[in-house]
Write a protein that holds these residues in place. Structure first.
Motif, PDB file in Angstrom:
ATOM      1  N   GLU A  77       0.801  -1.234   0.000  1.00 58.60           N
ATOM      2  CA  GLU A  77       0.000   0.000   0.000  1.00 58.60           C
ATOM      3  C   GLU A  77       0.829   1.278   0.000  1.00 58.60           C
ATOM      4  O   GLU A  77       0.261   2.373  -0.044  1.00 58.60           O
ATOM      5  CB  GLU A  77      -0.944   0.003   1.205  1.00 58.60           C
ATOM      6  CG  GLU A  77      -2.028  -1.045   1.149  1.00 58.60           C
ATOM      7  CD  GLU A  77      -1.559  -2.444   1.547  1.00 58.60           C
ATOM      8  OE1 GLU A  77      -2.373  -3.363   1.462  1.00 58.60           O
ATOM      9  OE2 GLU A  77      -0.388  -2.637   1.927  1.00 58.60           O
ATOM     10  N   SER A  80      -0.085   3.529  -4.661  1.00 59.01           N
ATOM     11  CA  SER A  80      -1.361   3.126  -5.233  1.00 59.01           C
ATOM     12  C   SER A  80      -1.667   4.030  -6.415  1.00 59.01           C
ATOM     13  O   SER A  80      -1.032   5.077  -6.601  1.00 59.01           O
ATOM     14  CB  SER A  80      -2.478   3.209  -4.193  1.00 59.01           C
ATOM     15  OG  SER A  80      -2.643   4.542  -3.781  1.00 59.01           O
ATOM     16  N   VAL A  82      -4.854   6.064  -8.374  1.00 59.34           N
ATOM     17  CA  VAL A  82      -6.199   6.599  -8.175  1.00 59.34           C
ATOM     18  C   VAL A  82      -6.899   6.641  -9.524  1.00 59.34           C
ATOM     19  O   VAL A  82      -6.337   7.127 -10.501  1.00 59.34           O
ATOM     20  CB  VAL A  82      -6.153   8.013  -7.558  1.00 59.34           C
ATOM     21  CG1 VAL A  82      -7.558   8.589  -7.410  1.00 59.34           C
ATOM     22  CG2 VAL A  82      -5.434   7.991  -6.221  1.00 59.34           C
ATOM     23  N   TRP A 110     -10.595   2.036  -1.337  1.00 63.22           N
ATOM     24  CA  TRP A 110      -9.356   1.357  -1.713  1.00 63.22           C
ATOM     25  C   TRP A 110      -9.643  -0.102  -2.001  1.00 63.22           C
ATOM     26  O   TRP A 110     -10.437  -0.738  -1.317  1.00 63.22           O
ATOM     27  CB  TRP A 110      -8.330   1.439  -0.589  1.00 63.22           C
ATOM     28  CG  TRP A 110      -7.895   2.830  -0.289  1.00 63.22           C
ATOM     29  CD1 TRP A 110      -8.485   3.691   0.586  1.00 63.22           C
ATOM     30  CD2 TRP A 110      -6.803   3.541  -0.855  1.00 63.22           C
ATOM     31  NE1 TRP A 110      -7.816   4.891   0.599  1.00 63.22           N
ATOM     32  CE2 TRP A 110      -6.771   4.822  -0.286  1.00 63.22           C
ATOM     33  CE3 TRP A 110      -5.834   3.216  -1.799  1.00 63.22           C
ATOM     34  CZ2 TRP A 110      -5.832   5.779  -0.618  1.00 63.22           C
ATOM     35  CZ3 TRP A 110      -4.886   4.167  -2.131  1.00 63.22           C
ATOM     36  CH2 TRP A 110      -4.892   5.439  -1.550  1.00 63.22           C
ATOM     37  N   CYS A 111      -8.937  -0.642  -2.984  1.00 61.46           N
ATOM     38  CA  CYS A 111      -9.012  -2.065  -3.279  1.00 61.46           C
ATOM     39  C   CYS A 111      -7.677  -2.514  -3.865  1.00 61.46           C
ATOM     40  O   CYS A 111      -6.811  -1.683  -4.148  1.00 61.46           O
ATOM     41  CB  CYS A 111     -10.158  -2.376  -4.248  1.00 61.46           C
ATOM     42  SG  CYS A 111      -9.994  -1.670  -5.898  1.00 61.46           S
ATOM     43  N   LYS A 112      -7.529  -3.822  -4.000  1.00 60.06           N
ATOM     44  CA  LYS A 112      -6.342  -4.380  -4.641  1.00 60.06           C
ATOM     45  C   LYS A 112      -6.796  -5.263  -5.787  1.00 60.06           C
ATOM     46  O   LYS A 112      -7.811  -5.961  -5.683  1.00 60.06           O
ATOM     47  CB  LYS A 112      -5.539  -5.242  -3.654  1.00 60.06           C
ATOM     48  CG  LYS A 112      -4.846  -4.451  -2.591  1.00 60.06           C
ATOM     49  CD  LYS A 112      -4.020  -5.394  -1.732  1.00 60.06           C
ATOM     50  CE  LYS A 112      -3.382  -4.633  -0.586  1.00 60.06           C
ATOM     51  NZ  LYS A 112      -2.602  -5.546   0.279  1.00 60.06           N
ATOM     52  N   SER A 118      -2.512  -1.719  -5.377  1.00 62.81           N
ATOM     53  CA  SER A 118      -3.567  -0.959  -4.696  1.00 62.81           C
ATOM     54  C   SER A 118      -4.110   0.143  -5.599  1.00 62.81           C
ATOM     55  O   SER A 118      -3.357   0.838  -6.278  1.00 62.81           O
ATOM     56  CB  SER A 118      -3.026  -0.319  -3.415  1.00 62.81           C
ATOM     57  OG  SER A 118      -2.731  -1.302  -2.469  1.00 62.81           O
ATOM     58  N   TRP A 119      -5.415   0.296  -5.546  1.00 69.03           N
ATOM     59  CA  TRP A 119      -6.135   1.312  -6.322  1.00 69.03           C
ATOM     60  C   TRP A 119      -7.090   2.039  -5.390  1.00 69.03           C
ATOM     61  O   TRP A 119      -7.633   1.447  -4.466  1.00 69.03           O
ATOM     62  CB  TRP A 119      -6.959   0.644  -7.418  1.00 69.03           C
ATOM     63  CG  TRP A 119      -6.168  -0.110  -8.429  1.00 69.03           C
ATOM     64  CD1 TRP A 119      -5.705  -1.393  -8.316  1.00 69.03           C
ATOM     65  CD2 TRP A 119      -5.744   0.368  -9.698  1.00 69.03           C
ATOM     66  NE1 TRP A 119      -5.025  -1.734  -9.456  1.00 69.03           N
ATOM     67  CE2 TRP A 119      -5.029  -0.677 -10.319  1.00 69.03           C
ATOM     68  CE3 TRP A 119      -5.895   1.572 -10.383  1.00 69.03           C
ATOM     69  CZ2 TRP A 119      -4.474  -0.556 -11.584  1.00 69.03           C
ATOM     70  CZ3 TRP A 119      -5.343   1.698 -11.643  1.00 69.03           C
ATOM     71  CH2 TRP A 119      -4.646   0.645 -12.228  1.00 69.03           C
ATOM     72  N   GLN A 120      -7.317   3.315  -5.669  1.00 67.14           N
ATOM     73  CA  GLN A 120      -8.410   4.023  -5.031  1.00 67.14           C
ATOM     74  C   GLN A 120      -9.363   4.431  -6.140  1.00 67.14           C
ATOM     75  O   GLN A 120      -8.972   5.141  -7.077  1.00 67.14           O
ATOM     76  CB  GLN A 120      -7.951   5.243  -4.243  1.00 67.14           C
ATOM     77  CG  GLN A 120      -9.081   5.820  -3.409  1.00 67.14           C
ATOM     78  CD  GLN A 120      -8.668   6.980  -2.519  1.00 67.14           C
ATOM     79  OE1 GLN A 120      -7.727   7.700  -2.819  1.00 67.14           O
ATOM     80  NE2 GLN A 120      -9.392   7.177  -1.438  1.00 67.14           N
TER      81      GLN A 120
END
Length: 157
Positions: A77, A80, A82, A110-112, A118-120
């Motif tokens: 994390e 990440s 966005v 947030w996710c993976k 990791s992405w938002q």
């Protein structure tokens, strides 16, 4: 020719082309720009020849390099990406695409993905809410953010 001054490089265990194709299946405005399989000659670290792969992809106008060179490093994390989404439908699309097939949900948007990146996933209106001049609007948006996994814009307003 790429005019992008800084290109993120994503290190994965193996199969750079499959990784690129995964992201290209999610982001419709993208293309595979290059793929190569390269051989390492024997060196001070290994007496056996080895290989690695590279790929270059463009997603939504941003170029990324992919290096598939073994399981030496993992995503975490500390970095990440966005995704600024125009509306809830777009949030829903990216959230589902990234968390399915081995991805996982996190908190606060947030996710993976299945590789652990990791992405938002955020509706652009979210930033207007949390930066509003109206303290009540800001407080409601922030309070509800902490209650959510995927951001639901109607509940943040």
């Amino acid at each position: 020719m790429n005019n992008q001054k800084i290109t993120p490089c994503l290190w994965v265990d193996e199969d750079a082309k499959a990784v690129a194709e995964y992201y290209l299946s999610i982001f419709k405005d993208g293309k595979l720009k290059d793929y190569r399989k390269l051989e390492n000659p024997p060196n001070e670290f290994s007496s056996e020849p080895s290989s690695f792969e590279t790929a270059v992809m463009e997603l939504e106008g941003v170029e990324f390099s992919i290096l598939a060179a073994g399981p030496f490093f993992k995503f975490n994390e500390a970095i990440s990406l966005v995704i600024n989404c125009k509306d809830q439908d777009e949030v829903d699309y990216y959230w589902e695409a990234l968390t399915s097939n081995g991805g996982e949900e996190g908190a606060c948007g947030w996710c993976k993905d299945k590789y652990g990146l990791s992405w938002q996933v955020v509706p652009v209106e979210y930033f207007e809410l949390i930066h509003s001049d109206d303290a009540a609007v800001r407080e409601k948006a922030m309070t509800n953010t902490f209650k959510q996994k995927k951001l639901i814009l109607s509940e943040l307003k």
